[in-house]
Scaffold this motif. Structure first.
Motif, mmCIF file in Angstrom:
data_model
loop_
_atom_site.group_PDB
_atom_site.id
_atom_site.type_symbol
_atom_site.label_atom_id
_atom_site.label_comp_id
_atom_site.label_asym_id
_atom_site.label_seq_id
_atom_site.Cartn_x
_atom_site.Cartn_y
_atom_site.Cartn_z
ATOM 1 N N ARG A 126 0.829 -1.201 0.000
ATOM 2 C CA ARG A 126 0.000 0.000 0.000
ATOM 3 C C ARG A 126 0.869 1.259 0.000
ATOM 4 N N TYR A 127 2.008 1.212 0.708
ATOM 5 C CA TYR A 127 2.906 2.358 0.682
ATOM 6 C C TYR A 127 3.629 2.457 -0.658
ATOM 7 N N ASP A 128 4.157 1.349 -1.136
ATOM 8 C CA ASP A 128 4.959 1.373 -2.363
ATOM 9 C C ASP A 128 4.140 1.847 -3.559
ATOM 10 N N LEU A 129 2.879 1.458 -3.629
ATOM 11 C CA LEU A 129 1.995 1.864 -4.720
ATOM 12 C C LEU A 129 1.170 3.094 -4.363
ATOM 13 N N TRP A 130 1.408 3.661 -3.176
ATOM 14 C CA TRP A 130 0.731 4.871 -2.706
ATOM 15 C C TRP A 130 -0.781 4.700 -2.777
ATOM 16 N N LYS A 131 -1.240 3.587 -2.225
ATOM 17 C CA LYS A 131 -2.667 3.289 -2.179
ATOM 18 C C LYS A 131 -3.289 3.902 -0.925
#
Length: 292
Positions: A126-131
């Motif tokens: 979720r952080y890496d894909l900025w979800k």
């Protein structure tokens, strides 16, 4: 799994570090590289043991030479899509590199799925894909960059665990320091107006820091593409929906990544206000001449 091998993954990246944790749990040796240094890493491995790639890939032009050396490649960057039809390759933009690797090692039977691993992998994704709801991964990323790989490996080698009181206190201090860092760099940004109301913004970072937070504040202030330059000459690009950051990095800075988040490297490898000015000029000229 009884046979050891290598996992080549993304350096200085929480997603890559999480893939590395899973690799060690599967009895593989992680090898951290910058995304544009994967081919030299493969070439430097003398062993004939399996070589896996997660969260990184190789240029299509190098596939004929190095593709047979790769046991399996799993990536989620837009710039890797041209490899999607190759054998032993999985490209999925909807999952992070660690998520792709977790699913793979579970399918191979190398590790058993667990709620601890799933919580860690999904928080990182979720952080890496900025979800939405990416705060858990964002906080973990703060601690990871402050404390390094050895700390991360010692604390999360079997998946998610609660923070200690000392880590919670450290996190609070890091958030306060981050706010000052972001405010300083946003204030010092160089702006460039283009045709059609497009705006570029660029920042020379005085130290490694929260690139996403700096960039997204500048996007909120009207930038369509933000370029940040690290002290070692690495470049990060973040963009609004009006730009494809990966294409800009591929065409000008030997990089790539996602449409809204990508990276590359300065040709001279030196960070300076002059280098930033020249990089913004390069992007402006590219955008003016690039086909629609």
């Amino acid at each position: 799994m009884t046979e050891t091998g290598w996992l080549i993954t993304h350096d200085r990246c929480l997603d890559g570090a999480t893939a590395a944790l899973l690799a060690e749990a599967a009895n593989l040796h992680p090898l951290f590289v910058e995304p544009d240094r994967v081919v030299p890493a493969i070439a430097g491995l003398d062993s004939d043991k399996p070589v896996y790639l997660a969260d990184v890939s190789i240029p299509l032009s190098d596939w004929d030479t190095y593709g047979t050396r790769i046991t399996w490649l799993l990536d989620h960057h837009q710039s890797a899509l041209r490899l999607a039809a190759k054998p032993r390759v999985t490209i999925d933009l909807s999952r992070s590199g660690a998520h792709l690797w977790y699913d793979f090692v579970v399918e191979q039977g190398w590790i058993k799925p667990s709620a601890h691993w799933q919580r860690l992998v999904y928080a990182v994704e979720r952080y890496d894909l900025w979800k939405p709801r990416h705060a858990a991964g964002e906080n973990l990323n703060r601690l990871f960059h402050a404390n390094g790989w050895d700390w991360y490996r010692q604390r999360f080698s079997a998946g998610w665990v609660p923070y200690t009181p000392a880590e919670a206190d450290q996190l609070a201090r890091l958030i306060a320091e981050e706010r000052a860092y972001v405010a300083r760099h946003v204030k010092n940004a160089e702006w460039r107006a283009l045709a059609d109301g497009l705006r570029l913004a660029g920042v020379v970072l005085d130290s490694e820091g929260p690139v996403n937070q700096v960039s997204h504040q500048l996007i909120e202030r009207g930038a369509d593409l933000v370029l940040t330059i690290n002290p070692d000459g690495r470049i990060s690009a973040r963009s609004s929906s009006r730009f494809d950051a990966a294409k800009v990095m591929e065409a000008n800075f030997q990089g790539g990544g996602h449409a809204r988040a990508a990276g590359g490297r300065l040709p001279a490898g030196e960070s300076s206000p002059t280098a930033l000015h020249e990089a913004l000029d390069t992007i402006a000229a590219y955008l003016k001449s690039a086909p629609e």
